[in-house]
Structure formats: structure tokens, C-alpha cells
Design a protein around this motif. Structure first.
Motif, mmCIF file in Angstrom:
data_model
loop_
_atom_site.group_PDB
_atom_site.id
_atom_site.type_symbol
_atom_site.label_atom_id
_atom_site.label_comp_id
_atom_site.label_asym_id
_atom_site.label_seq_id
_atom_site.Cartn_x
_atom_site.Cartn_y
_atom_site.Cartn_z
ATOM 1 N N UNK A 180 -1.957 33.023 7.953
ATOM 2 C CA UNK A 180 -3.056 32.143 7.567
ATOM 3 C C UNK A 180 -2.817 30.686 7.975
ATOM 4 N N UNK A 181 -1.616 30.375 8.451
ATOM 5 C CA UNK A 181 -1.298 29.001 8.844
ATOM 6 C C UNK A 181 -1.963 28.676 10.174
ATOM 7 N N UNK A 182 -2.602 27.542 10.245
ATOM 8 C CA UNK A 182 -3.292 27.106 11.458
ATOM 9 C C UNK A 182 -2.869 25.680 11.815
ATOM 10 N N UNK A 183 -2.679 25.421 13.091
ATOM 11 C CA UNK A 183 -2.520 24.057 13.634
ATOM 12 C C UNK A 183 -1.368 23.292 13.001
ATOM 13 N N UNK A 184 -0.230 23.939 12.797
ATOM 14 C CA UNK A 184 0.946 23.236 12.266
ATOM 15 C C UNK A 184 1.417 22.232 13.304
ATOM 16 N N UNK A 185 1.609 20.978 12.884
ATOM 17 C CA UNK A 185 2.051 19.957 13.847
ATOM 18 C C UNK A 185 2.718 18.795 13.128
ATOM 19 N N UNK A 186 3.556 18.089 13.870
ATOM 20 C CA UNK A 186 4.150 16.836 13.412
ATOM 21 C C UNK A 186 3.275 15.708 13.930
ATOM 22 N N UNK A 187 2.814 14.832 13.049
ATOM 23 C CA UNK A 187 1.932 13.743 13.457
ATOM 24 C C UNK A 187 2.726 12.641 14.153
ATOM 25 N N UNK A 188 2.038 11.856 14.934
ATOM 26 C CA UNK A 188 2.658 10.700 15.586
ATOM 27 C C UNK A 188 2.130 9.384 15.024
ATOM 28 N N UNK A 189 1.270 9.454 14.017
ATOM 29 C CA UNK A 189 0.742 8.237 13.403
ATOM 30 C C UNK A 189 1.836 7.483 12.644
ATOM 31 N N UNK A 190 1.670 6.188 12.538
ATOM 32 C CA UNK A 190 2.622 5.345 11.809
ATOM 33 C C UNK A 190 2.575 5.683 10.331
ATOM 34 N N UNK A 191 3.755 5.907 9.722
ATOM 35 C CA UNK A 191 3.817 6.295 8.309
ATOM 36 C C UNK A 191 4.474 5.245 7.421
ATOM 37 N N UNK A 192 5.146 4.252 8.016
ATOM 38 C CA UNK A 192 5.936 3.251 7.282
ATOM 39 C C UNK A 192 7.164 3.877 6.625
ATOM 40 N N UNK A 193 7.480 5.093 6.967
ATOM 41 C CA UNK A 193 8.692 5.771 6.524
ATOM 42 C C UNK A 193 9.507 6.113 7.770
ATOM 43 N N UNK A 194 10.754 6.565 7.580
ATOM 44 C CA UNK A 194 11.513 7.029 8.736
ATOM 45 C C UNK A 194 11.286 8.521 8.988
ATOM 46 N N UNK A 195 10.282 9.071 8.308
ATOM 47 C CA UNK A 195 9.863 10.456 8.534
ATOM 48 C C UNK A 195 8.423 10.478 9.025
ATOM 49 N N UNK A 196 8.132 11.378 9.941
ATOM 50 C CA UNK A 196 6.760 11.634 10.354
ATOM 51 C C UNK A 196 6.172 12.709 9.445
ATOM 52 N N UNK A 197 4.854 12.646 9.271
ATOM 53 C CA UNK A 197 4.197 13.644 8.447
ATOM 54 C C UNK A 197 4.033 14.958 9.203
ATOM 55 N N UNK A 198 3.954 16.030 8.449
ATOM 56 C CA UNK A 198 3.576 17.340 8.964
ATOM 57 C C UNK A 198 2.184 17.657 8.432
ATOM 58 N N UNK A 199 1.317 18.149 9.304
ATOM 59 C CA UNK A 199 -0.027 18.544 8.908
ATOM 60 C C UNK A 199 -0.279 19.991 9.334
ATOM 61 N N UNK A 200 -0.952 20.755 8.491
ATOM 62 C CA UNK A 200 -1.376 22.096 8.883
ATOM 63 C C UNK A 200 -2.516 22.540 7.983
ATOM 64 N N UNK A 201 -3.193 23.572 8.398
ATOM 65 C CA UNK A 201 -4.293 24.149 7.640
ATOM 66 C C UNK A 201 -3.912 25.545 7.165
ATOM 67 N N UNK A 202 -4.510 25.954 6.051
ATOM 68 C CA UNK A 202 -4.337 27.307 5.546
ATOM 69 C C UNK A 202 -5.712 27.951 5.393
ATOM 70 N N UNK A 203 -5.887 29.087 6.032
ATOM 71 C CA UNK A 203 -7.116 29.851 5.878
ATOM 72 C C UNK A 203 -7.066 30.553 4.526
ATOM 73 N N UNK A 204 -7.883 30.099 3.604
ATOM 74 C CA UNK A 204 -7.848 30.611 2.236
ATOM 75 C C UNK A 204 -8.672 31.878 2.042
ATOM 76 N N UNK A 205 -9.301 32.357 3.085
ATOM 77 C CA UNK A 205 -10.105 33.565 2.978
ATOM 78 C C UNK A 205 -9.217 34.743 2.637
ATOM 79 N N UNK A 206 -9.565 35.477 1.602
ATOM 80 C CA UNK A 206 -8.754 36.609 1.172
ATOM 81 C C UNK A 206 -8.958 37.797 2.085
ATOM 82 N N UNK A 207 -8.029 38.744 1.981
ATOM 83 C CA UNK A 207 -8.122 39.949 2.793
ATOM 84 C C UNK A 207 -9.410 40.715 2.487
ATOM 85 N N UNK A 208 -9.811 40.752 1.207
ATOM 86 C CA UNK A 208 -11.033 41.463 0.836
ATOM 87 C C UNK A 208 -12.261 40.793 1.424
#
Length: 242
Positions: A180-208
Motif C-alpha cells: 500500500x506504500x506509494x511514492x516513498x522519497x527523501x525530500x530535498x526541501x530545506x528543513x532547518x534540521x540536519x535531517x531531510x524529511x521522508x514523505x510517502x503515501x499509504x493507500x488506505x483502501x481495504x482489501x474488501x
């Protein structure tokens, strides 16, 4: 579809102040935060007592929360989210004990899981060139719990001048959730931290739901079908294949 952000703020006030703007711009639903500058004054923000891990859910309802020394847990819908921070300063014995406590907490949860955090470790499974002892211990825990690494590629998440780059930020998900994970990526936007953010989507549609959608796919209406035309098409196909 739920939009997830994972990141370490490294106690930065500026990162703390910039975060809501990033949330609004990216339409983030759930945040898994490590080393927050301070807690936000909202019931949708849940953190552990050490203030090293937090979950912020600005757009959804939360339930079934729990706090530990190195993690915080929140259920949103059918999925339980963990935010984790394991300090690099832990002794080997302390690390083993803390990891054991985290494993027990994860094992107590049934259903779908998303576990994001700064584990301060190395392994080729999330993009590093080598594995260390802590990385091996975490992978063994993941195997026992049927967790899968969701990280993709080898883009570094930690970047500090003079200290090099690495990937201490890891996303684990349950086997039933990985597809269900979609578009997992490390962002390149400025965060003001020494870590970059991770962004991803989850398809919440159930199997049924997916099954019901599949059942609604267009089908032949046999009552309106021209059987003579269909027979001609079949005979033509047989001639072409012979």
C-alpha cells in the motif's frame, strides 16, 4: 490515501516553526517526529515522556495511544503508527534493552503497522554501504515481527557539514501494508534540521473495498450481445492463430 511525513527536527526551533508550513503545503495527514524542539499544544500531538518521539495527526482522529522510553504509538483508522528514536549514545547493553522493549510494544499490536524513526544505525537494506551491529540487531527484530523496510534507493537523510552523510531514518511496515506504500522519497526541501524529511503515501483502501471495486469493473452484457458477430470474431481469431 494518507500522506505521511517522517523526520528528525534535531531540537531546532526553526525546524519546529517551519513544520506547519510544510504540512500545509504537502497536505500531510500524519507526522512521525523525532527529537522535537517542544511539544505542540494540541490533542492531536502525542509524545513520549523523554520528548524524543512524537506523532502529530493534524487531519485525522487518533485512538489507542501508548508511550515508551523511545517511542510513541497511535492508531489512525486501521493502521497503528510508531514514531521511534534510539539515541546513538546508548551503550550496547542499553541498546539491547531498549530494542527489546520496542519489540514487545510492537508485538502487542495486531493489524497493519507503520514504524518510522531515527534508529541511528547502518545496513545495506536501507541504502548504506555496510551493516553495523545495531543494524543487524534491528533487522533481526524486523524479521521476527514480519516487518519490511520501505526505504527506497540510497538518498541520505542525515547531512551535517563535517560529520558526513548517512541514512539513520528508516521506515518499517508490516507485510500486509508494504503493497500500500506509494511514492516513498527523501525530500530535498530545506528543513532547518540536519535531517531531510521522508514523505510517502499509504493507500488506505481495504482489501474488501478493492474486491468490491473489482466486482464493479465492466463486464460483457450477454443479453445484448450479437452472437453471430461474436462467432465471426472467434472464427477470424482462430484463422489468424493457425
Amino acid at each position: 490515501m494518507a500522506r505521511i511525513l517522517q523526520g528528525n527536527l534535531h531540537r531546532s526551533r526553526l525546524a519546529h516553526d517551519l513544520l506547519p508550513h510544510f504540512v500545509a503545503e504537502e497536505k500531510v495527514d500524519i507526522l512521525l517526529i523525532s527529537e522535537q524542539y517542544r511539544d505542540r499544544d494540541t490533542p492531536s500531538w502525542v509524545s513520549n515522556d523523554a520528548k524524543t518521539a512524537a506523532v502529530w495527526v493534524p487531519r485525522r482522529k487518533i485512538a489507542d495511544t501508548e508511550k515508551g522510553d523511545d517511542y510513541v504509538r497511535v492508531r489512525v483508522g486501521r493502521i497503528t503508527y510508531f514514531s521511534v528514536y534510539l539515541s546513538p549514545n546508548l551503550t550496547a547493553a542499553d541498546f539491547t534493552a531498549r530494542l527489546g522493549a520496542l519489540e514487545d510494544a510492537i508485538r502487542d499490536v495486531s493489524g497493519e503497522l507503520v514504524i518510522g524513526g531515527d534508529f541511528n544505525t547502518r545496513a545495506v537494506e536501507w541504502g548504506m554501504s555496510a551493516i553495523n551491529r545495531r543494524g543487524r540487531a534491528i533487522l533481526e527484530m524486523a524479521a521476527r515481527l514480519n516487518l519490511v523496510v520501505a526505504n527506497e534507493g540510497n538518498t541520505t537523510t542525515y547531512r551535517r557539514p563535517g560529520y558526513g552523510e548517512s541514512i539513520p531514518d528508516i521506515t518499517f511496515v508490516s507485510e500486509m501494508t508494504i503493497h500500500k506504500i506509494r511514492d516513498w522519497r527523501v525530500t530535498e526541501e530545506y528543513t532547518a534540521s540536519d535531517h531531510q524529511y521522508i514523505l510517502f503515501n499509504i493507500n488506505e483502501e481495504s482489501a474488501s473495498t478493492a474486491s468490491r471495486n473489482q466486482d464493479r469493473m465492466p463486464r460483457w452484457n450477454t443479453r445484448r450481445m450479437d452472437r453471430e458477430v461474436l462467432q465471426e470474431v472467434i472464427q477470424s481469431a482462430e484463422l489468424l492463430s493457425s
